[in-house]
Design a protein around this motif. Sequence first.
Motif, mmCIF file in Angstrom:
data_model
loop_
_atom_site.group_PDB
_atom_site.id
_atom_site.type_symbol
_atom_site.label_atom_id
_atom_site.label_comp_id
_atom_site.label_asym_id
_atom_site.label_seq_id
_atom_site.Cartn_x
_atom_site.Cartn_y
_atom_site.Cartn_z
ATOM 1 N N GLU A 53 -7.695 -3.065 0.720
ATOM 2 C CA GLU A 53 -8.637 -2.476 1.662
ATOM 3 C C GLU A 53 -8.523 -3.113 3.053
ATOM 4 O O GLU A 53 -8.085 -4.266 3.187
ATOM 5 N N TYR B 213 1.508 0.728 -4.295
ATOM 6 C CA TYR B 213 0.299 1.483 -4.645
ATOM 7 C C TYR B 213 0.602 2.966 -4.819
ATOM 8 O O TYR B 213 0.131 3.613 -5.757
ATOM 9 N N PRO C 239 -3.842 -2.471 -7.281
ATOM 10 C CA PRO C 239 -4.989 -2.065 -6.453
ATOM 11 C C PRO C 239 -4.578 -1.816 -5.008
ATOM 12 O O PRO C 239 -3.601 -2.392 -4.524
ATOM 13 N N TYR C 240 -5.334 -0.964 -4.350
ATOM 14 C CA TYR C 240 -5.132 -0.705 -2.920
ATOM 15 C C TYR C 240 -5.764 -1.835 -2.112
ATOM 16 O O TYR C 240 -6.891 -2.253 -2.376
ATOM 17 N N ASN D 3 0.805 -1.230 0.000
ATOM 18 C CA ASN D 3 0.000 0.000 0.000
ATOM 19 C C ASN D 3 0.836 1.277 0.000
ATOM 20 O O ASN D 3 0.490 2.251 -0.669
#
Length: 359
Positions: A324, A308, A321-322, A304
């Motif tokens: 979550e 990211y 993608p981040y 992240n």
Amino acid sequence: MLESLPFLGAAYAGQPVWLWMGFLAFIGFLLWIDLGVVNNKDGVVSAKKSAAMWASFAALAIAFGGYVYFVYAPDPAYYMSPDNLNQQAVLQYFTGYLLETALAFDNIFVIGMIFTFFAVPREYQHRVLFWGIMGAIVFRAIFISLGAAIVNEFTWVLFIFAAFLIFTGWKMVFGGDHEMDLHQNPVLKFLRKRLRVTDTIENHNFFVRRPDPRGTGRLVLFATPLFLTLVMVEVVDVIFAVDSVPAIFAVTKDPFIVYTSNIFAILGLRSMYFMLAEAVARFKYLKYGLSLVLVLIGVKIIWNFGLYKGWQDLTGEALVPYLEPQWSLLATLLLIGGSMLYSWIRTHQPRDGAAPPAV
């Protein structure tokens, strides 16, 4: 009230002072109920009573999660996205709570060893752990305040935390079990050299007055082995905080979420000890699940905050993608719950008395 006491409305770590003081007052009330009402006499705490106490603290932790979701006002500065802040906060809170509760299992092993070393009767163990919790609340506040100041000033420190968590996860599996040689412990040696200590435990007292051994005729203060036990329990908490504080900051940067999830997990430690002390050996595979959680959280930080944020195309769009917060919570639940269930099954003693299957 806020007009007459303006400092209560001042902000500390993203939240008003009155919220921090209100939370600490609530925790103080719970501890008063515990020692002053429910356990106001020395005695052995049964596994059944401990289970009820732990369930009560767990229910309060879940209820506080409801407060985080519906009432809490998260500071956007501590979150990756300004959208759905309360949803992010509650997911991070429960992930942190589960992680800290699982890490507390290691404390149970070592605390049991300390009680055995000092031959602490079971009826006094609750008193030691109660005051140990009081110390933990203070020490965790210090560590978390320092950690929050460092992490939010120097985000790159998270990468050090990530490397530390991955190393800790590896060490947890391949580095052997936690051991503490109390005979050679430097803290214990220092205390025995600097304090007058009685040879035996004197009821539930941490200190007693005895005639001065120098023959002055005065009564002087002696520490008891129960006080040395308390100090060693605090030392253990400080040692384990070195693992747990980076782990929780890897989950969330919000200091209030870090501290509250930490404290609710610590509150359950005492009752967890009496509930599981005799059965803790049955959770021998928990460390494998917990080690994977630490490694995954470390990898998530790198993903992240490194890939990211740092790996983008020409338009500024992230190429990966981040991850979550709900994925951290799901992974924590599956790995910790799965390793506990597997441990319980693998170490189950067959009814015919045969040994459990070999690993």
